[in-house]
Design an enzyme around this catalytic site. Structure first.
Site, PDB file in Angstrom:
ATOM      1  N   SER A  16       0.854  -1.185   0.000  1.00 16.50           N
ATOM      2  CA  SER A  16       0.000   0.000   0.000  1.00 16.50           C
ATOM      3  C   SER A  16       0.892   1.238   0.000  1.00 16.50           C
ATOM      4  O   SER A  16       2.090   1.163   0.260  1.00 16.50           O
ATOM      5  CB  SER A  16      -0.918   0.006   1.222  1.00 16.50           C
ATOM      6  N   GLY A  19       1.602   4.921  -4.444  1.00 17.15           N
ATOM      7  CA  GLY A  19       1.414   6.026  -5.373  1.00 17.15           C
ATOM      8  C   GLY A  19       0.174   5.936  -6.228  1.00 17.15           C
ATOM      9  O   GLY A  19       0.089   6.612  -7.265  1.00 17.15           O
ATOM     10  N   ASP A  74      -6.065  11.574  -0.359  1.00 22.67           N
ATOM     11  CA  ASP A  74      -5.967  11.496  -1.816  1.00 22.67           C
ATOM     12  C   ASP A  74      -6.915  12.472  -2.507  1.00 22.67           C
ATOM     13  O   ASP A  74      -6.663  12.880  -3.653  1.00 22.67           O
ATOM     14  CB  ASP A  74      -6.261  10.073  -2.304  1.00 22.67           C
ATOM     15  N   GLU A 142     -10.343   4.855  -7.739  1.00 19.55           N
ATOM     16  CA  GLU A 142      -9.152   4.307  -7.081  1.00 19.55           C
ATOM     17  C   GLU A 142      -9.581   3.422  -5.923  1.00 19.55           C
ATOM     18  O   GLU A 142     -10.338   3.850  -5.045  1.00 19.55           O
ATOM     19  CB  GLU A 142      -8.259   5.434  -6.566  1.00 19.55           C
ATOM     20  N   THR A 190      11.417  -7.738 -10.293  1.00 14.51           N
ATOM     21  CA  THR A 190      10.067  -7.620 -10.857  1.00 14.51           C
ATOM     22  C   THR A 190       9.117  -8.707 -10.369  1.00 14.51           C
ATOM     23  O   THR A 190       7.926  -8.648 -10.651  1.00 14.51           O
ATOM     24  CB  THR A 190      10.123  -7.681 -12.398  1.00 14.51           C
ATOM     25  N   GLN A 194       5.042  -9.095 -10.819  1.00 17.16           N
ATOM     26  CA  GLN A 194       4.468 -10.181 -11.604  1.00 17.16           C
ATOM     27  C   GLN A 194       3.383 -10.901 -10.806  1.00 17.16           C
ATOM     28  O   GLN A 194       2.290 -11.181 -11.321  1.00 17.16           O
ATOM     29  CB  GLN A 194       5.558 -11.186 -11.990  1.00 17.16           C
ATOM     30  N   CYS A 385      -6.874  27.800  11.743  1.00 20.58           N
ATOM     31  CA  CYS A 385      -7.832  27.130  12.624  1.00 20.58           C
ATOM     32  C   CYS A 385      -7.328  27.156  14.074  1.00 20.58           C
ATOM     33  O   CYS A 385      -7.463  28.154  14.759  1.00 20.58           O
ATOM     34  CB  CYS A 385      -8.096  25.703  12.134  1.00 20.58           C
ATOM     35  N   GLN A 389      -6.796  30.233  17.062  1.00 14.99           N
ATOM     36  CA  GLN A 389      -7.259  30.135  18.443  1.00 14.99           C
ATOM     37  C   GLN A 389      -6.131  30.372  19.438  1.00 14.99           C
ATOM     38  O   GLN A 389      -6.299  31.113  20.421  1.00 14.99           O
ATOM     39  CB  GLN A 389      -7.915  28.776  18.658  1.00 14.99           C
ATOM     40  N   GLU A 408     -11.887  23.851  24.855  1.00 18.04           N
ATOM     41  CA  GLU A 408     -11.361  22.551  24.453  1.00 18.04           C
ATOM     42  C   GLU A 408     -10.261  22.088  25.399  1.00 18.04           C
ATOM     43  O   GLU A 408     -10.133  20.892  25.682  1.00 18.04           O
ATOM     44  CB  GLU A 408     -10.821  22.624  23.024  1.00 18.04           C
ATOM     45  N   HIS A 510      -9.731  26.536   6.691  1.00 20.92           N
ATOM     46  CA  HIS A 510      -8.532  25.847   6.197  1.00 20.92           C
ATOM     47  C   HIS A 510      -8.247  26.259   4.756  1.00 20.92           C
ATOM     48  O   HIS A 510      -8.683  25.586   3.811  1.00 20.92           O
ATOM     49  CB  HIS A 510      -8.722  24.330   6.292  1.00 20.92           C
ATOM     50  N   GLU A 512      -5.660  25.951   3.024  1.00 19.04           N
ATOM     51  CA  GLU A 512      -4.808  25.020   2.279  1.00 19.04           C
ATOM     52  C   GLU A 512      -5.604  24.145   1.315  1.00 19.04           C
ATOM     53  O   GLU A 512      -5.078  23.675   0.299  1.00 19.04           O
ATOM     54  CB  GLU A 512      -3.999  24.139   3.244  1.00 19.04           C
TER      55      GLU A 512
END
Length: 535
Positions: A16, A19, A74, A142, A190, A194, A385, A389, A408, A510, A512
């Site tokens: 896993s 890519g 992803d 995916e 490989t 395979q 965020c 604060q 919090e 956010h 980003e």
């Protein structure tokens, strides 16, 4: 049933994290460059309903879509590569599918039928693909994990059956594998690849294309061997060695001919316009005369994927401002151990400081101390965020509220300048209950925020539960804190600033998530520009 739409199914083998997400996003980008309307979908095999309650240190960042879905990271790759905003239809976890099936069974929706993995779960998976594909020319899918994982077998079987549902001629199967390197013999092996292709064929899926990931230059016969033992033509196999920037992958797929082969198989005849990608890659590889050092004061440092979108946004801003970028990770818990002089010396190493989002009290005092030092030492500061604060708390403590805190971190505190949203009490550890997704924001005329955005109204994505407490608004504003962004739907503070400072801004949302390699977010560009002046 036959379909006029086309589908590309991306599976993984050997390991896993090899890519698949970047490969899927890159194929999508190559198709979009040809004028194809592409959508993306990620299936995850976790029994969670969504990614909202997953540990960031283990799973990486939670990416939030415009409609408030908490998703796998992803989805961030998909949005950055395709410059398209995804929705909840683009991220499906196994737990969500099972929950929907069980809820339907409990309410009598199956009318007494036995409910089984085949056909009920596999049909539900296929329905999700068809639902996501509505309105698009090509739907990319995916599958998380690797072929052979116990928890993923229903998904592999579902995409095998899907060929009967929409027509094999309308599906392309792409298998992403890993080629390990043996240092003792200086060769790439490989055999695992395979075997991974054989495992997929044994289930009934013959992959059309093979993407082989590796970390060293392949031998001259690597593609020949893979073709021989996987029964995939050489022109449909590409070996992807580690790239200096992930944004180079679409160009590599074009250069190696795979993108053209996929387009041909889909019946797409348009030539790609990859000029924007070439500009991005050129900027990413260029060495500039100045290097900007950004101190990222954070708490989830055991998995840097936790801040994937933040670091990608910083890179995009640095390329746009024509500077090299060095991100230095600063453990907020270690900052707490420093005295005032040590803290000042530590933070003076950086041209700018960024405090990203997060949850829980661990490392919070270190972040507050960082924000306080940035205020007094005039170090460019950007708080996202949680970063807003802690900056608010630091400012409040400077104004005499020495016990200022957030509900919090100190639920019984008496100077809670950050508090729970109305109706959120008691839901602190539950999923899907925060302020999530897109919300509008009105910017104060003449503010730094308005100057950066170049417009008075914006829409940004949120993921948080705690807010600036309006009970302290008048006091803190009178003391010099500027609230320059307000959500018109609820009156909540979205942006804070400080005057007489080279760059001090915090946002509750956010940003980003809206940054793109071809179009950096203005708040990140502002930080890089301010930091550049200190080099």
């Amino acid at each position: 049933m036959r379909s006029s739409q086309k589908y590309i199914i991306v599976t993984g083998g050997v390991i896993s994290g090899n890519g698949k997400g970047i490969t899927s996003a890159s194929i999508g980008a190559c198709l979009k460059a040809r004028g194809v309307k592409v959508n993306m979908l990620k299936f995850d095999m976790y029994l969670n309903v969504d990614a909202g309650t997953l540990k960031p240190g283990k799973h990486g960042e939670v990416f939030v879509t415009k409609d408030g879905a908490e998703t796998d990271l992803d989805l961030g790759h998909y949005e950055r590569f395709l410059d398209t905003e995804m929705t909840h239809k683009s991220s499906i976890m196994q737990g969500r599918i099972l929950k929907e099936i069980i809820d339907k069974e409990r309410s009598g929706g199956f009318k007494g039928d036995d409910v089984q993995v085949l056909p009920h779960v596999t049909n539900a998976i296929q329905d999700k693909i068809l639902e996501a594909a509505e309105g698009f020319d090509v739907q990319m899918v995916e599958l998380g994990g690797t072929v052979g994982d116990y928890e993923g077998m229903a998904f592999v079987e579902a995409v095998r059956q899907f060929a009967h549902r929409v027509g094999r001629e309308n599906i392309i199967y792409v298998h992403v594998v890993y080629l390990p390197y043996l240092e003792v013999s200086n060769e790439i092996k490989t055999k695992p690849a395979q075997n991974a292709a054989r495992d997929l064929r044994s289930i009934g899926i013959n992959p059309d294309f093979l993407v082989a990931r590796c970390e060293h230059a392949p031998q001259s016969n690597t593609i020949f061997k893979l073709s021989l033992f996987t029964d995939i033509p050489e022109e449909r196999i590409v070996v992807l060695q580690n790239a200096s920037t992930v944004y180079e992958v679409p160009l590599t797929l074009e250069k190696r001919g795979m993108a053209s082969e996929i387009a041909r198989k889909l019946g797409v005849k348009h030539q790609p316009d990859l000029s924007a990608w070439k500009t991005v890659v050129s900027s990413a590889k260029k060495q500039y005369s100045k290097t900007v050092k950004i101190g990222m004061v954070a708490k989830y440092l055991d998995n840097l994927d936790t801040y994937m979108s933040v670091t990608e946004a910083l890179k995009a801003a640095a390329w746009s401002e024509k500077v090299n970028l060095e991100v230095i990770w600063v453990n907020a818990e270690e900052i707490e151990k420093l005295n005032q002089r040590e803290l000042a010396l530590e933070l003076m190493k950086y041209h700018g400081i960024l405090v990203p989002g997060g949850f829980g009290e661990r490392g919070i005092e270190g972040m507050i101390a960082t924000a306080n030092q940035a205020i007094h030492a005039k170090i460019p500061y950007f708080g996202i965020c949680l970063g807003l604060q802690v900056a608010t708390i630091a400012f409040a403590r400077n104004q005499g509220l020495v016990r200022a805190n957030s509900k919090e971190f100190n639920p019984k505190g008496d100077q809670l300048v950050i508090s729970t949203m109305p109706g959120q009490e008691g839901k602190e550890m539950t999923g899907g209950t925060m302020r999530l997704g897109n919300y509008p924001c009105d910017l104060t005329k003449g503010s730094l925020a308005e100057q950066l955005y170049g417009k008075p109204k914006i829409v940004e994505r949120h993921r948080h539960r705690f807010e600036f407490n309006p009970e302290y608004k008048d006091m803190l504003v009178a003391a010099g804190l500027k609230i320059t962004g307000i959500c018109p739907e609820n009156g909540l503070a979205e942006i804070i600033e400080l005057g007489d400072h080279p760059y001090f801004i915090g946002c509750q949302y956010h940003p980003e998530f809206l940054s793109r390699p071809t179009r950096p977010h203005p708040l990140f560009s502002g930080l890089i520009r301010a930091a550049k002046k200190r080099t």
